[in-house]
Design a protein around this motif. Structure first.
Motif, PDB file in Angstrom:
ATOM      1  N   UNK A 172     -13.963  12.117  20.511  1.00  0.00           N
ATOM      2  CA  UNK A 172     -15.386  12.351  20.255  1.00  0.00           C
ATOM      3  C   UNK A 172     -15.782  12.131  18.804  1.00  0.00           C
ATOM      4  N   UNK A 173     -14.822  12.187  17.891  1.00  0.00           N
ATOM      5  CA  UNK A 173     -15.141  12.094  16.474  1.00  0.00           C
ATOM      6  C   UNK A 173     -15.771  13.346  15.903  1.00  0.00           C
ATOM      7  N   UNK A 174     -15.899  14.398  16.739  1.00  0.00           N
ATOM      8  CA  UNK A 174     -16.522  15.640  16.309  1.00  0.00           C
ATOM      9  C   UNK A 174     -15.480  16.585  15.717  1.00  0.00           C
ATOM     10  N   UNK A 175     -15.899  17.353  14.726  1.00  0.00           N
ATOM     11  CA  UNK A 175     -15.013  18.332  14.094  1.00  0.00           C
ATOM     12  C   UNK A 175     -15.187  19.689  14.775  1.00  0.00           C
ATOM     13  N   UNK A 176     -14.064  20.319  15.141  1.00  0.00           N
ATOM     14  CA  UNK A 176     -14.080  21.615  15.802  1.00  0.00           C
ATOM     15  C   UNK A 176     -13.012  22.512  15.189  1.00  0.00           C
ATOM     16  N   UNK A 177     -13.188  23.814  15.373  1.00  0.00           N
ATOM     17  CA  UNK A 177     -12.168  24.773  14.961  1.00  0.00           C
ATOM     18  C   UNK A 177     -11.211  24.995  16.128  1.00  0.00           C
ATOM     19  N   UNK A 178      -9.918  24.872  15.881  1.00  0.00           N
ATOM     20  CA  UNK A 178      -8.914  25.041  16.933  1.00  0.00           C
ATOM     21  C   UNK A 178      -7.999  26.210  16.582  1.00  0.00           C
ATOM     22  N   UNK A 179      -7.655  26.991  17.588  1.00  0.00           N
ATOM     23  CA  UNK A 179      -6.644  28.040  17.454  1.00  0.00           C
ATOM     24  C   UNK A 179      -5.491  27.676  18.372  1.00  0.00           C
ATOM     25  N   UNK A 180      -4.301  27.548  17.793  1.00  0.00           N
ATOM     26  CA  UNK A 180      -3.176  26.936  18.501  1.00  0.00           C
ATOM     27  C   UNK A 180      -1.917  27.772  18.300  1.00  0.00           C
ATOM     28  N   UNK A 181      -1.119  27.879  19.359  1.00  0.00           N
ATOM     29  CA  UNK A 181       0.233  28.436  19.261  1.00  0.00           C
ATOM     30  C   UNK A 181       1.180  27.260  19.034  1.00  0.00           C
ATOM     31  N   UNK A 182       1.704  27.077  17.817  1.00  0.00           N
ATOM     32  CA  UNK A 182       2.493  25.869  17.507  1.00  0.00           C
ATOM     33  C   UNK A 182       3.881  25.914  18.149  1.00  0.00           C
ATOM     34  N   UNK A 183       4.146  24.964  19.027  1.00  0.00           N
ATOM     35  CA  UNK A 183       5.446  24.894  19.693  1.00  0.00           C
ATOM     36  C   UNK A 183       6.409  23.943  18.992  1.00  0.00           C
ATOM     37  N   UNK A 184       5.878  22.849  18.442  1.00  0.00           N
ATOM     38  CA  UNK A 184       6.773  21.881  17.824  1.00  0.00           C
ATOM     39  C   UNK A 184       6.037  20.888  16.954  1.00  0.00           C
ATOM     40  N   UNK A 185       6.764  20.286  16.023  1.00  0.00           N
ATOM     41  CA  UNK A 185       6.245  19.262  15.110  1.00  0.00           C
ATOM     42  C   UNK A 185       7.156  18.041  15.186  1.00  0.00           C
ATOM     43  N   UNK A 186       6.546  16.862  15.247  1.00  0.00           N
ATOM     44  CA  UNK A 186       7.375  15.669  15.295  1.00  0.00           C
ATOM     45  C   UNK A 186       6.620  14.441  14.860  1.00  0.00           C
ATOM     46  N   UNK A 187       7.358  13.396  14.541  1.00  0.00           N
ATOM     47  CA  UNK A 187       6.788  12.140  14.069  1.00  0.00           C
ATOM     48  C   UNK A 187       6.853  11.095  15.179  1.00  0.00           C
ATOM     49  N   UNK A 188       5.730  10.406  15.369  1.00  0.00           N
ATOM     50  CA  UNK A 188       5.631   9.368  16.394  1.00  0.00           C
ATOM     51  C   UNK A 188       4.599   8.342  15.933  1.00  0.00           C
ATOM     52  N   UNK A 189       4.903   7.050  16.121  1.00  0.00           N
ATOM     53  CA  UNK A 189       3.992   5.970  15.731  1.00  0.00           C
ATOM     54  C   UNK A 189       3.632   6.055  14.240  1.00  0.00           C
ATOM     55  N   UNK A 190       4.555   6.555  13.423  1.00  0.00           N
ATOM     56  CA  UNK A 190       4.292   6.656  11.992  1.00  0.00           C
ATOM     57  C   UNK A 190       3.391   7.800  11.588  1.00  0.00           C
ATOM     58  N   UNK A 191       3.120   8.734  12.514  1.00  0.00           N
ATOM     59  CA  UNK A 191       2.253   9.869  12.231  1.00  0.00           C
ATOM     60  C   UNK A 191       2.938  11.161  12.676  1.00  0.00           C
ATOM     61  N   UNK A 192       2.602  12.280  11.989  1.00  0.00           N
ATOM     62  CA  UNK A 192       3.127  13.587  12.379  1.00  0.00           C
ATOM     63  C   UNK A 192       2.165  14.248  13.369  1.00  0.00           C
ATOM     64  N   UNK A 193       2.743  14.839  14.419  1.00  0.00           N
ATOM     65  CA  UNK A 193       1.965  15.499  15.464  1.00  0.00           C
ATOM     66  C   UNK A 193       2.418  16.948  15.624  1.00  0.00           C
ATOM     67  N   UNK A 194       1.454  17.815  15.875  1.00  0.00           N
ATOM     68  CA  UNK A 194       1.706  19.183  16.302  1.00  0.00           C
ATOM     69  C   UNK A 194       1.453  19.251  17.794  1.00  0.00           C
ATOM     70  N   UNK A 200      -8.410  27.766  23.206  1.00  0.00           N
ATOM     71  CA  UNK A 200      -9.757  27.542  23.727  1.00  0.00           C
ATOM     72  C   UNK A 200      -9.710  26.756  25.033  1.00  0.00           C
ATOM     73  N   UNK A 201      -8.805  25.777  25.125  1.00  0.00           N
ATOM     74  CA  UNK A 201      -8.719  24.944  26.317  1.00  0.00           C
ATOM     75  C   UNK A 201      -7.700  25.461  27.323  1.00  0.00           C
ATOM     76  N   UNK A 202      -6.952  26.508  26.920  1.00  0.00           N
ATOM     77  CA  UNK A 202      -5.961  27.119  27.797  1.00  0.00           C
ATOM     78  C   UNK A 202      -4.993  26.084  28.369  1.00  0.00           C
ATOM     79  N   UNK A 203      -4.532  25.205  27.482  1.00  0.00           N
ATOM     80  CA  UNK A 203      -3.606  24.160  27.909  1.00  0.00           C
ATOM     81  C   UNK A 203      -2.864  23.626  26.698  1.00  0.00           C
ATOM     82  N   UNK A 204      -1.731  22.972  26.947  1.00  0.00           N
ATOM     83  CA  UNK A 204      -0.973  22.344  25.871  1.00  0.00           C
ATOM     84  C   UNK A 204      -1.722  21.107  25.381  1.00  0.00           C
ATOM     85  N   UNK A 205      -1.765  20.917  24.085  1.00  0.00           N
ATOM     86  CA  UNK A 205      -2.437  19.781  23.482  1.00  0.00           C
ATOM     87  C   UNK A 205      -1.609  19.268  22.300  1.00  0.00           C
TER      88      UNK A 205
END
Length: 660
Positions: A172-194, A200-205
């Motif tokens: 969407x390109x929109x900025x939102x506030x997210x509250x997340x339970x961090x499970x893991x961090x990793x690098x993929x496609x040259x970028x770091x992902x959480x 808020x969405x009650x799902x893994x993201x």
């Protein structure tokens, strides 16, 4: 943690380790806490804090109660620490395995887990000297610092606290506030992902760290439990790669050779722009934010035309950089900078170091005090401060035979009484993650391909790490395999044989292609981007060259000079200061403060908003306006005034190309 508290915790630890049946609170208060003032309630709170601290250091404080009585009764409750459950198991490594371990620990040198990796290596070395290591010739793979957000997320993930942050969604390109339970961090496609649970969405993201629009806030009063079978690499493998798209960009005539070489065609569907000084190019890309970061750095020399979201992303970065550059200058006082690797200067870190120091001295008797200090990365004065606290610590009673006995009057350190601190404490989660994630990252390194040492040392380390090792699946480093395998092999062979190379190289900063003879000295990487350091005969100095910018490379048949090999002994940095460099004062936001470490700031000043002012030495300052534009509101130049003005003018000219 004050020095007195450090000594108290040491005494508490020694007392609980050296009791078979446990000690009651009353006994501990009369001995370990005898100099502490306050009532029973204050003492109780202090004791609970101290127990939690010992648990964080890796020691399980057991609670024992008399039969039929409750833990709520201090008179019938006793405390002790088991001698075996808290200790790192003995593990032996072959020279090849030590080589792999050392490479894995060095991956994090400039990244967030560098301190944990060095601590883990000291624990493994505590039972004896590390074997003679012969690292691959001149090869130093590194993980690129991923910014302050990475540091904060790693800490929250290991302590299992939720986090909150601003995020710009790709869809969407929109900025939102997210509250997340961090499970893991990793690098993929040259970028770091959480990857974590979005409340808020009650799902893994999944969240790309470069899309975070604010600092990470840790919700320290809350806890969560991640899935027991979570593995970050498996989750990253499920992420789809973004589709390949085409961007239309107007490029100033005669400029940006590197961008022109990537153009897919000049035959684009969009009509040419009104300005005759620009040429219209088509560029292939996948992620608009990645391309926008690059295009923003080019300022008025490149204008994004299409698609609209790419042009908007470039303008957003330029506007943020311009607004930050125009903001009032904060009050600050610069002082000596501490890099991420030597930031362990608190009393808490001192205690952790002393718990490694005792077993190291037990198994390395008689070392010179300077050698011990060098091994732990501290000064002689800091080491002597550690030793003075240690010799005042011991069992309740404080008799001579009940104290740690360490002597160093002749500058050689001996320990004759260790009070059961002669084995290192087990790995923390951070230490296990640093080494095990590092070992997994090395899988793609050509120098280790086909060897069995990587697999065998990983199995040994998993067994030694125990439960902490199981949680290493929450972290995954980037791929290390070089994209330019042929160039990588040529440079590596030249380093091994001491051969000179003739190089044709594209320099984006100078926008030129040049030829030069170079003496290659070392290969190093930041994630999967590989560089080689060489003595360049064209400029008579050390330079770094990116492998993917090498257009031609061949041996000259000449050996490198001995002077060049002497120069590299003091190098090892991506950005190294030299005589005659310009001192630049840069203000960084909380998100961008990691740049101070990346560029080896000489002095820094903390700001109330979590940001940082850093004094950095730059050899070439012409590209600094590009640096400010690229980081889109995370960095600005404060001094010299001429450079600050040049950056603001660059940003104004850039925004003018988009209509102001």
């Amino acid at each position: 943690m004050s020095a007195s508290r450090t000594e108290r915790l040491l005494n508490l630890l020694i007392a609980l380790l050296n009791t078979r049946y446990g000690l009651r609170r009353s006994e501990l208060r009369e001995t370990v806490y005898r100099t502490v003032t306050g009532n029973d309630v204050a003492f109780g709170r202090m004791f609970e804090r101290d127990k939690n601290d010992l648990r964080q250091f890796g020691f399980d404080v057991e609670t024992l109660t008399d039969l039929g009585w409750s833990e709520d009764d201090p008179a019938t409750t006793r405390y002790r620490i088991g001698k075996e459950s808290n200790r790192l198991p003995d593990v032996q490594f072959s020279p090849d395995e030590w080589t792999v371990l050392l490479l894995a620990s060095q991956l994090w040198e400039r990244a967030a887990l560098g301190t944990a990796a060095r601590s883990a290596m000291r624990k493994l070395q505590a039972a004896g000297q590390m074997a003679d290591i012969k690292l691959p010739a001149g090869v130093q793979p590194r993980i690129k610092p991923a910014g302050q957000a990475f540091d904060d997320l790693v800490a929250a993930m290991h302590t299992r606290h939720p986090v909150s942050f601003g995020y710009r969604a790709a869809s969407t390109g929109q900025e939102e506030r997210r509250t997340v339970e961090p499970w893991g961090l990793g690098s993929r496609f040259g970028q770091w992902y959480l990857i974590g649970f979005d409340r808020a969405r009650q799902a893994a993201r999944h969240f790309r760290l470069s899309r975070l629009t604010s600092s990470v806030e840790t919700l320290a009063r809350e806890q969560y439990t991640p899935p027991a079978d979570f593995n970050i690499r498996q989750e990253l493998d499920l992420l789809p790669e973004l589709p390949r798209r085409t961007a239309v960009v107007d490029v100033r005539t005669g400029r940006l050779l590197s961008l022109r070489q990537r153009a897919v065609t000049n035959d684009v569907d969009h009509p040419a722009g009104p300005d005759a000084d620009y040429e219209r190019l088509a560029l292939a890309y996948r992620d608009p934010e990645v391309l926008a970061e690059e295009l923003a750095s080019y300022g008025p020399d490149a204008v994004a035309v299409a698609p609209p979201e790419l042009a908007e992303a470039v303008q957003r970065r330029l506007r943020a950089a311009a607004d930050f550059s125009a903001a009032p200058v904060p009050l600050f006082t610069l002082s000596g900078a501490r890099s991420r690797q030597d930031r362990a200067g608190t009393a808490e870190d001192q205690l952790k170091r002393m718990l490694q120091l005792v077993p190291f001295l037990v198994h390395n008797q008689g070392l010179h005090i300077q050698e011990v200090a060098r091994h732990f990365g501290i000064s002689r004065q800091e080491l002597e401060a550690d030793l003075r606290i240690l010799i005042c610590s011991g069992l309740p009673g404080g008799y001579p035979d009940d104290l740690l006995d360490i002597q160093w009057e002749d500058d050689h350190v001996f320990i004759s009484q260790d009070l059961d601190l002669n084995r290192p404490v087990r790995f923390t989660v951070e230490e296990a993650c640093a080494l095990l994630a590092g070992l997994e990252t090395l899988n793609g390194l050509p120098e280790l391909a086909g060897g069995g040492a990587l697999e065998s040392v990983t199995l040994k380390l998993m067994a030694a790490a125990g439960e902490a090792g199981l949680r290493a699946g929450s972290l995954a480093g980037p791929a290390m395999a070089p994209a330019d395998a042929g160039v990588h092999t040529t440079v590596r062979d030249a380093i091994s044989s001491g051969s000179q190379l003739h190089l044709t190289y594209l320099s984006p900063q100078r926008d030129t292609v040049s030829e030069r003879d170079v003496d290659p000295l070392r290969l190093f990487s930041l994630d999967d981007t590989w560089y080689f350091e060489a003595y360049c005969h064209l400029v008579d100095g050390l330079r770094n060259f990116r492998l993917d910018r090498v257009q031609d490379l061949r041996p000259t048949g000449t050996s490198i000079s001995t002077d060049a090999t002497a120069l590299v002994a003091g190098s090892g940095r991506m950005f190294a200061a030299n005589d005659g460099d310009t001192s630049v004062t840069v203000q960084l936001t909380g998100q961008g403060r990691g740049l101070a470490d990346e560029y080896h700031a000489a002095r820094t000043a903390e700001l109330p908003d979590g940001g940082l002012v850093a004094e950095i030495q730059f050899g070439n300052t012409a590209w600094l306006p590009m640096f400010v534009a690229q980081h889109g509101g995370q960095a600005r130049i404060l001094a010299p005034a001429g450079l600050a003005d040049a950056a603001r003018e660059w940003l104004a000219a850039s925004l003018a190309r988009y209509g102001g």
